[in-house]
Design a protein around this motif. Structure first.
Motif, PDB file in Angstrom:
ATOM      1  N   ALA A  69       0.864  -1.338   0.100  1.00 15.63           N
ATOM      2  CA  ALA A  69       0.105  -0.178  -0.014  1.00 15.63           C
ATOM      3  C   ALA A  69       1.089   1.190   0.040  1.00 15.63           C
ATOM      4  O   ALA A  69       1.986   1.197   0.501  1.00 15.63           O
ATOM      5  N   ASP A  70       0.368   2.441  -0.618  1.00 12.61           N
ATOM      6  CA  ASP A  70       0.994   3.582  -0.765  1.00 12.61           C
ATOM      7  C   ASP A  70       0.068   4.760  -0.028  1.00 12.61           C
ATOM      8  O   ASP A  70      -1.173   4.674  -0.419  1.00 12.61           O
ATOM      9  N   ASP A  71       0.388   5.070   1.031  1.00 16.63           N
ATOM     10  CA  ASP A  71      -0.245   6.532   1.675  1.00 16.63           C
ATOM     11  C   ASP A  71       0.452   7.478   1.459  1.00 16.63           C
ATOM     12  O   ASP A  71       1.858   7.499   1.887  1.00 16.63           O
ATOM     13  N   SER A  72       0.025   8.571   1.023  1.00 18.90           N
ATOM     14  CA  SER A  72       0.752   9.744   0.697  1.00 18.90           C
ATOM     15  C   SER A  72       0.008  10.948   0.677  1.00 18.90           C
ATOM     16  O   SER A  72      -1.167  10.840   0.774  1.00 18.90           O
ATOM     17  N   GLY A  73       0.522  12.106   0.506  1.00 21.75           N
ATOM     18  CA  GLY A  73      -0.118  13.404   0.716  1.00 21.75           C
ATOM     19  C   GLY A  73       0.941  14.530   0.686  1.00 21.75           C
ATOM     20  O   GLY A  73       1.879  14.369   0.503  1.00 21.75           O
ATOM     21  N   LEU A  74       0.243  15.557   0.666  1.00 24.53           N
ATOM     22  CA  LEU A  74       0.874  16.985   0.650  1.00 24.53           C
ATOM     23  C   LEU A  74       0.916  17.583   1.771  1.00 24.53           C
ATOM     24  O   LEU A  74      -0.218  17.989   2.523  1.00 24.53           O
ATOM     25  N   ALA A  75       1.975  18.039   2.496  1.00 30.47           N
ATOM     26  CA  ALA A  75       2.040  18.875   3.803  1.00 30.47           C
ATOM     27  C   ALA A  75       2.491  20.221   3.415  1.00 30.47           C
ATOM     28  O   ALA A  75       3.656  20.444   3.175  1.00 30.47           O
ATOM     29  N   VAL A  76       1.582  21.194   3.618  1.00 32.54           N
ATOM     30  CA  VAL A  76       1.953  22.602   3.503  1.00 32.54           C
ATOM     31  C   VAL A  76       2.472  23.332   4.629  1.00 32.54           C
ATOM     32  O   VAL A  76       1.532  23.155   5.642  1.00 32.54           O
ATOM     33  N   ASP A  77       3.486  23.919   4.608  1.00 30.18           N
ATOM     34  CA  ASP A  77       3.972  24.580   5.797  1.00 30.18           C
ATOM     35  C   ASP A  77       3.040  25.548   6.606  1.00 30.18           C
ATOM     36  O   ASP A  77       2.687  25.545   7.699  1.00 30.18           O
ATOM     37  N   PHE A  78       2.536  26.409   5.486  1.00 34.85           N
ATOM     38  CA  PHE A  78       1.768  27.615   5.932  1.00 34.85           C
ATOM     39  C   PHE A  78       0.442  27.004   6.418  1.00 34.85           C
ATOM     40  O   PHE A  78      -0.188  27.713   7.236  1.00 34.85           O
ATOM     41  N   LEU A  79      -0.146  25.976   6.190  1.00 32.44           N
ATOM     42  CA  LEU A  79      -1.397  25.434   6.543  1.00 32.44           C
ATOM     43  C   LEU A  79      -1.045  24.243   7.793  1.00 32.44           C
ATOM     44  O   LEU A  79      -1.874  23.569   8.031  1.00 32.44           O
ATOM     45  N   GLY A  80       0.350  24.457   8.439  1.00 29.53           N
ATOM     46  CA  GLY A  80       0.385  23.413   9.495  1.00 29.53           C
ATOM     47  C   GLY A  80       0.377  22.047   9.251  1.00 29.53           C
ATOM     48  O   GLY A  80       0.030  21.201  10.099  1.00 29.53           O
ATOM     49  N   GLY A  81       1.032  21.730   8.032  1.00 29.61           N
ATOM     50  CA  GLY A  81       0.922  20.431   7.546  1.00 29.61           C
ATOM     51  C   GLY A  81      -0.245  19.774   6.788  1.00 29.61           C
ATOM     52  O   GLY A  81      -0.246  18.778   6.323  1.00 29.61           O
ATOM     53  N   ALA A  82      -1.427  20.623   6.667  1.00 27.73           N
ATOM     54  CA  ALA A  82      -2.761  20.148   6.154  1.00 27.73           C
ATOM     55  C   ALA A  82      -2.326  20.402   4.619  1.00 27.73           C
ATOM     56  O   ALA A  82      -1.485  21.196   4.288  1.00 27.73           O
ATOM     57  N   PRO A  83      -3.032  19.772   3.444  1.00 27.74           N
ATOM     58  CA  PRO A  83      -4.019  18.890   3.741  1.00 27.74           C
ATOM     59  C   PRO A  83      -3.280  17.298   4.489  1.00 27.74           C
ATOM     60  O   PRO A  83      -4.070  16.667   4.914  1.00 27.74           O
ATOM     61  N   GLY A  84      -2.167  17.077   4.378  1.00 26.23           N
ATOM     62  CA  GLY A  84      -1.661  15.852   4.730  1.00 26.23           C
ATOM     63  C   GLY A  84      -2.396  14.635   4.446  1.00 26.23           C
ATOM     64  O   GLY A  84      -2.701  14.294   3.539  1.00 26.23           O
TER      65      GLY A  84
END
Ligand SMILES: O=P(O)(O)OP(=O)(O)OP(=O)(O)OC[C@H]1O[C@@H](n2cnc3c(O)ncnc32)[C@H](O)[C@@H]1O
Ligand SMILES: [Mg+2]
Length: 198
Positions: A69-84
Motif C-alpha cells: 500500500a501507498d499512503d501519501s499526501g502533501l503537507a503545506v507549511d503555511f497550513l500547519g501540515g494540511a492537507p496531509g
C-alpha cells in the motif's frame, strides 16, 4: 522471505500504480486491487503509517496475495501540515482539480518564502492480512507551492508542486525523472533495500 513475483497494490489510484510498477521493474508484477474489488476501505487512521497498513491488510484479505500500500499526501507549511493525510479528500471528494483549486485559494496571498511544502509517501508491505510485522518505508520530497498550475504529467497536486532541484513543477518532469527523485521514489528505494532487490 516471501514470494515476490506477484504483489497486489492496495490502491485505486492509477497514477500510483504506474509509478510504482515502473520503479519495481519486471521482476515484480503489481496487480491492482481493482481486479478484486471496487470497494475502497475507509482511511480512518491518524497517520500515513496507519492508513498504509490498513489499506495493505484490506487488500491482502481480499486478494489472498501479499499486498503493498501507498499512503501519501502533501503537507503545506503555511497550513500547519494540511492537507496531509486528508490530501485526497481536501475538497470533500471532488477530485484532483477541486483539490488544487482549494489549495491555490488557501495560499492566495501567501508570499514565496512561506509557500514551502513536502510530499510524503509511506509504503507498507504485508505478507498476509494479519502480518504482525509489516515492512514500512517512508520518503519525503521538499518543494514549494506555485501560484498557478503548470505541466501535464503526473497526477494529483503535481501541477502545483515546484521542484527546486529541477526548476520546474513536478508535472513538468518526465515520468522517468519524477520516478528518480520523488517522495515515492525515496520510499521505494528503501523498500527495495529491505527486500534485497537489485
Ligand atoms: O488511497 P489510494 O487508493 O491509494 O489512492 P488515493 O489517491 O486516495 O491516495 P491517498 O489516500 O494516499 O491520498 C494521496 C493524495 O495525495 C496526492 N498525491 C500523492 N502522491 C502524489 C504525487 O506523486 N503527485 C501528486 N499528488 C500526489 C494524491 O493525488 C491524493 O490526493
Ligand atoms: Mg486514499
Amino acid at each position: 522471505m516471501m514470494n515476490l513475483t506477484q504483489l497486489v497494490l492496495a490502491s485505486h489510484n492509477a497514477g500510483k500504480l504506474k509509478e510504482l510498477q515502473a520503479m519495481l521493474g519486471e521482476s515484480v508484477q503489481l496487480r491492482s486491487i481493482g481486479e478484486f474489488s471496487q470497494v475502497e476501505p475507509e482511511e480512518t487512521g491518524l497517520s500515513f503509517v496507519e492508513n498504509a497498513i490498513l489499506k495493505a491488510r484490506n487488500a491482502a484479505r481480499i486478494s489472498g496475495l501479499p499486498a503493498l500500500a501507498d499512503d501519501s499526501g502533501l503537507a503545506v507549511d503555511f497550513l500547519g501540515g494540511a492537507p496531509g493525510i486528508y490530501s485526497a479528500r481536501y475538497a470533500d471528494g471532488q477530485g484532483d482539480a477541486a483539490n488544487n483549486a482549494k489549495l491555490l485559494d488557501a495560499l492566495k496571498d501567501v508570499p514565496e518564502a512561506e509557500r514551502g511544502a513536502q510530499f510524503v509517501c509511506v509504503l507498507a508491505l504485508v505478507r498476509h492480512a494479519d502480518d504482525p510485522l509489516p515492512i514500512l518505508c517512508e520518503g519525503l520530497w521538499h518543494g514549494r507551492i506555485l501560484h498557478a498550475a503548470s505541466g501535464e504529467h503526473g497526477f494529483g497536486y503535481d501541477p502545483l508542486f515546484w521542484v527546486p532541484e529541477r526548476n520546474v513543477s513536478s508535472a513538468e518532469l518526465s515520468p522517468a525523472d519524477k520516478n528518480q527523485i520523488s517522495h515515492r521514489a525515496r520510499a521505494m528505494a528503501l523498500l527495495r533495500q529491505r527486500l534485497g532487490l537489485k
